[in-house]
Design a protein around this motif. Structure first.
Motif, PDB file in Angstrom:
ATOM      1  N   MET A 189      25.012  69.941   9.924  1.00 39.35           N
ATOM      2  CA  MET A 189      25.181  71.368  10.194  1.00 39.35           C
ATOM      3  C   MET A 189      24.307  72.271   9.330  1.00 39.35           C
ATOM      4  SD  MET A 189      27.283  71.752  12.656  1.00 39.35           S
ATOM      5  CE  MET A 189      28.047  70.437  13.602  1.00 39.35           C
ATOM      6  N   GLU A 190      23.523  71.683   8.445  1.00 43.40           N
ATOM      7  CA  GLU A 190      22.688  72.499   7.559  1.00 43.40           C
ATOM      8  C   GLU A 190      21.706  73.353   8.374  1.00 43.40           C
ATOM      9  OE1 GLU A 190      22.861  72.983   4.369  1.00 43.40           O
ATOM     10  OE2 GLU A 190      24.508  71.555   4.065  1.00 43.40           O
ATOM     11  N   ASP A 191      21.691  74.659   8.092  1.00 44.22           N
ATOM     12  CA  ASP A 191      20.758  75.620   8.708  1.00 44.22           C
ATOM     13  C   ASP A 191      20.869  75.678  10.229  1.00 44.22           C
ATOM     14  OD1 ASP A 191      19.612  76.272   6.181  1.00 44.22           O
ATOM     15  OD2 ASP A 191      18.400  74.451   6.289  1.00 44.22           O
ATOM     16  N   VAL A 192      22.062  75.449  10.772  1.00 39.35           N
ATOM     17  CA  VAL A 192      22.294  75.512  12.223  1.00 39.35           C
ATOM     18  C   VAL A 192      22.924  76.852  12.582  1.00 39.35           C
ATOM     19  CG1 VAL A 192      23.670  74.559  14.128  1.00 39.35           C
ATOM     20  CG2 VAL A 192      22.475  73.021  12.554  1.00 39.35           C
ATOM     21  N   ASP A 193      22.447  77.473  13.650  1.00 44.44           N
ATOM     22  CA  ASP A 193      22.978  78.759  14.105  1.00 44.44           C
ATOM     23  C   ASP A 193      23.893  78.613  15.322  1.00 44.44           C
ATOM     24  OD1 ASP A 193      21.344  80.435  12.271  1.00 44.44           O
ATOM     25  OD2 ASP A 193      19.693  79.591  13.437  1.00 44.44           O
ATOM     26  N   LEU A 194      23.599  77.637  16.178  1.00 40.45           N
ATOM     27  CA  LEU A 194      24.355  77.425  17.413  1.00 40.45           C
ATOM     28  C   LEU A 194      24.520  75.930  17.644  1.00 40.45           C
ATOM     29  CD1 LEU A 194      25.508  78.241  20.270  1.00 40.45           C
ATOM     30  CD2 LEU A 194      23.118  78.146  21.079  1.00 40.45           C
ATOM     31  N   VAL A 195      25.731  75.526  18.018  1.00 39.86           N
ATOM     32  CA  VAL A 195      25.997  74.134  18.394  1.00 39.86           C
ATOM     33  C   VAL A 195      26.340  74.091  19.877  1.00 39.86           C
ATOM     34  CG1 VAL A 195      27.506  72.127  18.116  1.00 39.86           C
ATOM     35  CG2 VAL A 195      26.789  73.448  16.103  1.00 39.86           C
ATOM     36  N   ILE A 196      25.663  73.195  20.595  1.00 35.88           N
ATOM     37  CA  ILE A 196      26.031  72.901  21.984  1.00 35.88           C
ATOM     38  C   ILE A 196      26.605  71.495  21.983  1.00 35.88           C
ATOM     39  CG2 ILE A 196      25.260  72.705  24.367  1.00 35.88           C
ATOM     40  CD1 ILE A 196      22.891  74.484  23.685  1.00 35.88           C
ATOM     41  N   HIS A 197      27.900  71.408  22.229  1.00 34.72           N
ATOM     42  CA  HIS A 197      28.578  70.108  22.156  1.00 34.72           C
ATOM     43  C   HIS A 197      28.644  69.490  23.545  1.00 34.72           C
ATOM     44  CE1 HIS A 197      31.055  66.884  20.981  1.00 34.72           C
ATOM     45  NE2 HIS A 197      32.229  67.404  21.296  1.00 34.72           N
ATOM     46  N   SER A 198      27.623  68.657  23.821  1.00 34.20           N
ATOM     47  CA  SER A 198      27.527  68.013  25.123  1.00 34.20           C
ATOM     48  C   SER A 198      27.916  66.542  25.074  1.00 34.20           C
ATOM     49  CB  SER A 198      26.086  68.146  25.647  1.00 34.20           C
ATOM     50  OG  SER A 198      25.952  67.580  26.925  1.00 34.20           O
ATOM     51  N   ALA A 199      28.147  66.024  23.878  1.00 38.26           N
ATOM     52  CA  ALA A 199      28.499  64.609  23.750  1.00 38.26           C
ATOM     53  C   ALA A 199      29.901  64.357  24.265  1.00 38.26           C
ATOM     54  CB  ALA A 199      28.388  64.178  22.288  1.00 38.26           C
ATOM     55  N   GLY A 200      30.092  63.214  24.840  1.00 38.00           N
ATOM     56  CA  GLY A 200      31.415  62.843  25.330  1.00 38.00           C
ATOM     57  C   GLY A 200      31.346  61.513  26.042  1.00 38.00           C
ATOM     58  N   MET A 201      32.504  60.943  26.263  1.00 36.91           N
ATOM     59  CA  MET A 201      32.595  59.663  26.969  1.00 36.91           C
ATOM     60  C   MET A 201      33.202  59.894  28.335  1.00 36.91           C
ATOM     61  SD  MET A 201      34.649  56.227  25.825  1.00 36.91           S
ATOM     62  CE  MET A 201      34.639  54.756  26.862  1.00 36.91           C
ATOM     63  N   VAL A 202      32.596  59.303  29.362  1.00 39.34           N
ATOM     64  CA  VAL A 202      33.136  59.347  30.711  1.00 39.34           C
ATOM     65  C   VAL A 202      33.494  57.935  31.125  1.00 39.34           C
ATOM     66  CG1 VAL A 202      32.720  59.957  33.118  1.00 39.34           C
ATOM     67  CG2 VAL A 202      31.672  61.321  31.301  1.00 39.34           C
ATOM     68  N   SER A 203      34.748  57.702  31.418  1.00 39.77           N
ATOM     69  CA  SER A 203      35.183  56.389  31.882  1.00 39.77           C
ATOM     70  C   SER A 203      36.505  56.530  32.611  1.00 39.77           C
ATOM     71  CB  SER A 203      35.357  55.414  30.705  1.00 39.77           C
ATOM     72  OG  SER A 203      35.879  54.181  31.168  1.00 39.77           O
ATOM     73  N   PHE A 204      36.688  55.700  33.619  1.00 39.49           N
ATOM     74  CA  PHE A 204      37.948  55.669  34.349  1.00 39.49           C
ATOM     75  C   PHE A 204      38.584  54.286  34.268  1.00 39.49           C
ATOM     76  CE2 PHE A 204      35.304  58.982  36.187  1.00 39.49           C
ATOM     77  CZ  PHE A 204      36.149  60.078  36.054  1.00 39.49           C
ATOM     78  N   PHE A 205      38.105  53.470  33.328  1.00 33.55           N
ATOM     79  CA  PHE A 205      38.707  52.170  33.094  1.00 33.55           C
ATOM     80  C   PHE A 205      39.958  52.334  32.225  1.00 33.55           C
ATOM     81  CE2 PHE A 205      34.110  50.941  33.474  1.00 33.55           C
ATOM     82  CZ  PHE A 205      34.244  50.297  34.688  1.00 33.55           C
ATOM     83  N   PRO A 206      41.093  51.822  32.630  1.00 32.63           N
ATOM     84  CA  PRO A 206      42.302  51.945  31.816  1.00 32.63           C
ATOM     85  C   PRO A 206      42.124  51.397  30.403  1.00 32.63           C
ATOM     86  CG  PRO A 206      42.855  51.177  34.024  1.00 32.63           C
ATOM     87  CD  PRO A 206      41.352  51.169  33.928  1.00 32.63           C
ATOM     88  N   SER A 207      41.305  50.379  30.248  1.00 37.92           N
ATOM     89  CA  SER A 207      41.104  49.765  28.938  1.00 37.92           C
ATOM     90  C   SER A 207      40.355  50.668  27.965  1.00 37.92           C
ATOM     91  CB  SER A 207      40.353  48.442  29.088  1.00 37.92           C
ATOM     92  OG  SER A 207      39.094  48.653  29.702  1.00 37.92           O
ATOM     93  N   ASP A 208      39.750  51.753  28.474  1.00 37.29           N
ATOM     94  CA  ASP A 208      38.955  52.649  27.625  1.00 37.29           C
ATOM     95  C   ASP A 208      39.739  53.868  27.128  1.00 37.29           C
ATOM     96  OD1 ASP A 208      36.652  51.143  27.686  1.00 37.29           O
ATOM     97  OD2 ASP A 208      35.806  52.177  29.423  1.00 37.29           O
TER      98      ASP A 208
END
Length: 317
Positions: free
Chosen positions: A63-82
């Motif tokens: 986060m050093e010297d950051v003005d804006l964060v775009i949080h696009s990371a994520g997991m997509v899954s429809f497996f019950p085991s996940d």
């Protein structure tokens, strides 16, 4: 302006990087083993920082010297085991990111969520941003994890962040992207026979990225927006796709009996380790429903005209 993007190596993250590059310096957050193939194609200047969403200290350093964060990371899954991994990535990971921003004094956050986080109802066929999450058999583990991740973002707003939440529907990129929702193309490319009776909500990746930038420039803080070009029956969706790709479209609707058999077969195949088909009772029900995620709010805010679906398919080839 220094713009840090999580999930930048993914489908939507790469389009967001290209769209926001004109507004400032792009800082890409990635894990050590992440592929940058999608970004290499876009010829962007990116400053890289390595961090894992599960490591709060790494996120604070990023986060050093950051003005804006775009949080696009994520997991997509429809497996019950996940289900556990979905919670760790989409909820705990978002919590760690919000906390790191608060600790380092980074104030602006664009959170890329999903229409799945809004939830569904067996009683409503049109859903907008005012819909309140309710427990339902239509909510998948993925949907629940995105909803709880949003709660972490809104908690961050209460503690001082300026927040903009984006809820895109199925994002359509290019076939060559070979990431995330682009796998839906393989259904027609392989000329499958059956189509679900329900509707699909969709948006062109280029539209989704541009709208996100326009909402940022409009300073629409404290709001959430559904990003959805429209809803269309799976039959028509696959028909237009097949027309564009020169393939045979699915011709047979899936009957309840066939769907129940498919759910049983998928579950049994996963149990014996013979298949990774993500079909379960929740995804089966959803595929048969006619639901429209209403885009009135974003159209009113921006007066935006979405690309026609056939134009997207012709570009995607």
């Amino acid at each position: 302006m220094n713009i840090l993007i999580t999930g930048i190596t993914g489908l939507f993250g790469s389009y967001l990087a290209a769209e926001f590059a004109s507004l400032g310096k792009i800082i890409g957050l990635r894990r050590a083993n992440s592929s940058t193939r999608l970004l290499d194609q876009k010829n962007l200047e990116i400053t890289w920082r390595e961090a894992d969403l599960g490591d709060p200290s790494q996120l604070e350093s990023a986060m050093e010297d950051v003005d804006l964060v775009i949080h696009s990371a994520g997991m997509v899954s429809f497996f019950p085991s996940d289900s556990d991994q979905l919670y760790q990535t989409n909820v705990i990971g978002t919590r760690n990111l919000v906390n790191a921003m608060l600790d380092k004094g980074v104030k602006k956050l664009i959170h890329i969520s999903s229409v799945a986080a809004i939830g569904r109802s067996t009683e409503l066929t049109t859903i907008n941003e005012k819909f309140k999450w309710t427990e339902s058999p239509l909510n998948t583990d993925y949907a629940r994890s995105k909803y709880e991740g949003e709660l972490e973002v809104w908690r961050g707003e209460q503690e001082g962040l300026e927040v903009l939440v984006i809820n895109p529907s199925v994002i359509l990129g290019k076939i060559a992207d070979d990431r995330s929702s682009t796998s839906i193309y393989s259904y027609v490319l392989e000329e499958k026979s059956y189509y679900p009776k329900g509707d699909i909500n969709y948006i062109d990746a280029r539209d989704a990225a541009k709208i996100t930038r326009l909402l940022f420039e409009k300073e629409a803080w404290g709001e959430r927006f559904i990003l959805n070009a429209g809803s269309i029956s799976y039959q028509e969706f696959f028909k237009q796709m097949a027309q564009s790709f020169g393939k045979k479209a699915p011709q047979k609707p899936v009957t309840p009996l066939l769907l129940n058999l498919a759910v049983w077969y998928a579950g049994f195949s996963r149990w014996i380790g013979a298949s990774k088909i993500p079909l379960n009772s929740s995804t089966a029900r959803i595929s048969q429903l006619s639901v429209n995620f209403d885009n009135t709010k974003v159209k009113k805010a921006l007066g935006y005209e979405f690309r026609p679906l056939l134009e997207t398919f012709n570009w995607a080839k």
